[in-house]
Design a protein around this motif. Structure first.
Motif, PDB file in Angstrom:
ATOM      1  N   GLU A   1       9.451  18.367  -4.479  1.00 47.77           N
ATOM      2  CA  GLU A   1      10.886  18.219  -4.727  1.00 47.77           C
ATOM      3  C   GLU A   1      11.525  17.732  -3.434  1.00 47.77           C
ATOM      4  OE1 GLU A   1      12.764  21.528  -6.984  1.00 47.77           O
ATOM      5  OE2 GLU A   1      10.759  22.407  -6.806  1.00 47.77           O
ATOM      6  N   THR A   2      11.480  16.428  -3.232  1.00 45.01           N
ATOM      7  CA  THR A   2      11.966  15.857  -1.988  1.00 45.01           C
ATOM      8  C   THR A   2      12.293  14.383  -2.179  1.00 45.01           C
ATOM      9  OG1 THR A   2      11.502  15.665   0.383  1.00 45.01           O
ATOM     10  CG2 THR A   2       9.667  15.207  -1.119  1.00 45.01           C
ATOM     11  N   LYS A   3      12.856  13.811  -1.152  1.00 44.97           N
ATOM     12  CA  LYS A   3      13.192  12.386  -1.128  1.00 44.97           C
ATOM     13  C   LYS A   3      12.481  11.751   0.064  1.00 44.97           C
ATOM     14  CE  LYS A   3      17.044   9.252  -0.937  1.00 44.97           C
ATOM     15  NZ  LYS A   3      18.450   9.028  -0.889  1.00 44.97           N
ATOM     16  N   ASP A   4      12.115  10.485  -0.076  1.00 43.58           N
ATOM     17  CA  ASP A   4      11.517   9.683   0.995  1.00 43.58           C
ATOM     18  C   ASP A   4      10.119  10.130   1.413  1.00 43.58           C
ATOM     19  OD1 ASP A   4      13.807   8.068   1.074  1.00 43.58           O
ATOM     20  OD2 ASP A   4      14.781   9.393   2.527  1.00 43.58           O
ATOM     21  N   LEU A   5       9.374  10.769   0.507  1.00 40.75           N
ATOM     22  CA  LEU A   5       7.975  11.103   0.772  1.00 40.75           C
ATOM     23  C   LEU A   5       7.154   9.844   0.539  1.00 40.75           C
ATOM     24  CD1 LEU A   5       5.739  13.198   1.361  1.00 40.75           C
ATOM     25  CD2 LEU A   5       5.680  13.652  -1.099  1.00 40.75           C
ATOM     26  N   ILE A   6       6.325   9.487   1.513  1.00 36.58           N
ATOM     27  CA  ILE A   6       5.533   8.260   1.424  1.00 36.58           C
ATOM     28  C   ILE A   6       4.158   8.567   0.823  1.00 36.58           C
ATOM     29  CG2 ILE A   6       4.537   6.302   2.703  1.00 36.58           C
ATOM     30  CD1 ILE A   6       7.640   6.430   2.692  1.00 36.58           C
ATOM     31  N   PHE A   7       3.834   7.844  -0.266  1.00 41.58           N
ATOM     32  CA  PHE A   7       2.504   7.889  -0.873  1.00 41.58           C
ATOM     33  C   PHE A   7       1.777   6.615  -0.476  1.00 41.58           C
ATOM     34  CE2 PHE A   7       4.393  11.114  -3.463  1.00 41.58           C
ATOM     35  CZ  PHE A   7       3.345  11.881  -3.952  1.00 41.58           C
ATOM     36  N   THR A   8       0.494   6.760  -0.131  1.00 40.15           N
ATOM     37  CA  THR A   8      -0.314   5.620   0.295  1.00 40.15           C
ATOM     38  C   THR A   8      -1.371   5.318  -0.752  1.00 40.15           C
ATOM     39  OG1 THR A   8       0.049   6.225   2.604  1.00 40.15           O
ATOM     40  CG2 THR A   8      -1.777   4.705   2.136  1.00 40.15           C
ATOM     41  N   LYS A   9      -1.492   4.038  -1.084  1.00 35.47           N
ATOM     42  CA  LYS A   9      -2.473   3.587  -2.075  1.00 35.47           C
ATOM     43  C   LYS A   9      -3.883   3.764  -1.517  1.00 35.47           C
ATOM     44  CE  LYS A   9      -2.796  -0.030  -5.513  1.00 35.47           C
ATOM     45  NZ  LYS A   9      -2.212  -1.279  -5.958  1.00 35.47           N
ATOM     46  N   GLN A  10      -4.745   4.254  -2.365  1.00 38.35           N
ATOM     47  CA  GLN A  10      -6.132   4.520  -1.963  1.00 38.35           C
ATOM     48  C   GLN A  10      -7.034   3.357  -2.311  1.00 38.35           C
ATOM     49  OE1 GLN A  10      -6.698   7.649  -0.229  1.00 38.35           O
ATOM     50  NE2 GLN A  10      -4.519   7.171  -0.245  1.00 38.35           N
TER      51      GLN A  10
ATOM     52  N   THR B   1       0.796  -1.229   0.000  1.00 38.06           N
ATOM     53  CA  THR B   1       0.000   0.000   0.000  1.00 38.06           C
ATOM     54  C   THR B   1       0.831   1.282   0.000  1.00 38.06           C
ATOM     55  OG1 THR B   1      -0.181   0.016   2.411  1.00 38.06           O
ATOM     56  CG2 THR B   1      -1.932  -1.126   1.168  1.00 38.06           C
ATOM     57  N   GLN B   2       2.152   1.178   0.038  1.00 41.15           N
ATOM     58  CA  GLN B   2       2.967   2.391   0.114  1.00 41.15           C
ATOM     59  C   GLN B   2       4.155   2.358  -0.839  1.00 41.15           C
ATOM     60  OE1 GLN B   2       3.803   2.284   4.372  1.00 41.15           O
ATOM     61  NE2 GLN B   2       2.507   4.095   4.622  1.00 41.15           N
ATOM     62  N   VAL B   3       4.441   3.552  -1.394  1.00 42.50           N
ATOM     63  CA  VAL B   3       5.641   3.752  -2.199  1.00 42.50           C
ATOM     64  C   VAL B   3       6.368   4.990  -1.676  1.00 42.50           C
ATOM     65  CG1 VAL B   3       4.796   2.634  -4.316  1.00 42.50           C
ATOM     66  CG2 VAL B   3       4.424   5.083  -3.977  1.00 42.50           C
ATOM     67  N   SER B   4       7.674   4.970  -1.810  1.00 41.41           N
ATOM     68  CA  SER B   4       8.494   6.101  -1.416  1.00 41.41           C
ATOM     69  C   SER B   4       8.870   6.890  -2.671  1.00 41.41           C
ATOM     70  CB  SER B   4       9.762   5.598  -0.712  1.00 41.41           C
ATOM     71  OG  SER B   4      10.596   6.682  -0.375  1.00 41.41           O
ATOM     72  N   TRP B   5       8.805   8.210  -2.581  1.00 42.24           N
ATOM     73  CA  TRP B   5       8.989   9.144  -3.695  1.00 42.24           C
ATOM     74  C   TRP B   5      10.346   9.818  -3.584  1.00 42.24           C
ATOM     75  CZ3 TRP B   5       5.979  11.487  -7.630  1.00 42.24           C
ATOM     76  CH2 TRP B   5       6.314  12.785  -7.998  1.00 42.24           C
ATOM     77  N   ASP B   6      11.091   9.876  -4.683  1.00 38.78           N
ATOM     78  CA  ASP B   6      12.366  10.583  -4.743  1.00 38.78           C
ATOM     79  C   ASP B   6      12.400  11.349  -6.063  1.00 38.78           C
ATOM     80  OD1 ASP B   6      14.992  11.477  -4.727  1.00 38.78           O
ATOM     81  OD2 ASP B   6      15.880   9.473  -4.714  1.00 38.78           O
TER      82      ASP B   6
END
Length: 189
Positions: free
Chosen positions: A180-189, A150-155
């Motif tokens: 514009e960042t690293k390690d932002l967590i996106f959660t699946k809806q 359910t989660q991905v990390s954004w870079d």
């Protein structure tokens, strides 16, 4: 008219696939090893786990990513064209009050594109190319790493671009709305 063009594109793609079946290559095939008109296929379904709608909040903005898989996406390089399976990302960025700052979901801004260009299966990552906002501002690389179901990390790693009035008319919105960042967590809806 759009439906007819879509059907013609699908038919031509299928005919192409039948006639060039020997030129199906796996994802991550090096560009130099891809013959013209080949098909880079997601043979091992590496892209499927990333499909879905994801949300995150960053600096008061809500970012929603809509990730789909596009088969037979035409890729044009300087010396050849080929087809590939790719993840395509559309997104909506809203401020804290819900006002839409940028929306690419319905092709309201067709010059902004975000699509996958490779995977690193051992690291559970997909690499994306981002064309940037208007005038190419913020173009660069975005890496999504699958953390769990359910989660991905954004870079996001934007590159610089030089602007002048000949390349970008005055008054053009050149703000980068993606985080514009690293390690932002996106959660699946």
């Amino acid at each position: 008219m759009k439906i007819r063009n879509f059907k013609i594109t699908i038919l031509l793609s299928l005919l192409f696939m039948i006639s060039y079946k020997a030129q199906i290559l796996p994802l991550n095939t090096a560009l130099n090893d891809i013959p013209a008109n080949a098909y880079i296929k997601d043979i091992n379904n590496e892209l499927n786990p990333y499909i879905g709608t994801y949300k995150a909040t960053y600096q008061g903005n809500e970012i929603t990513l809509f990730i789909i898989k596009e088969d037979y996406k035409l890729e044009k390089s300087s010396d050849k064209n080929y087809f590939m399976d790719a993840l395509v990302v559309k997104y909506i960025v809203k401020d804290f009050s819900g006002k839409i700052l940028q929306d690419t979901q319905n092709n309201s801004i067709p010059n902004i594109k975000l699509y996958s260009i490779g995977t690193r299966p051992a690291k559970n990552t997909v690499i994306f190319y981002y064309t940037g906002t208007n005038c190419g501002v913020g173009w660069g690389k975005i890496i999504l790493q699958k953390i769990n179901d359910t989660q991905v990390s954004w870079d996001y790693r934007p590159n610089d671009t030089v602007l002048d009035d000949s390349k970008c008319p005055p008054g053009t919105d050149i703000k980068i709305y993606l985080p514009e960042t690293k390690d932002l967590i996106f959660t699946k809806q």
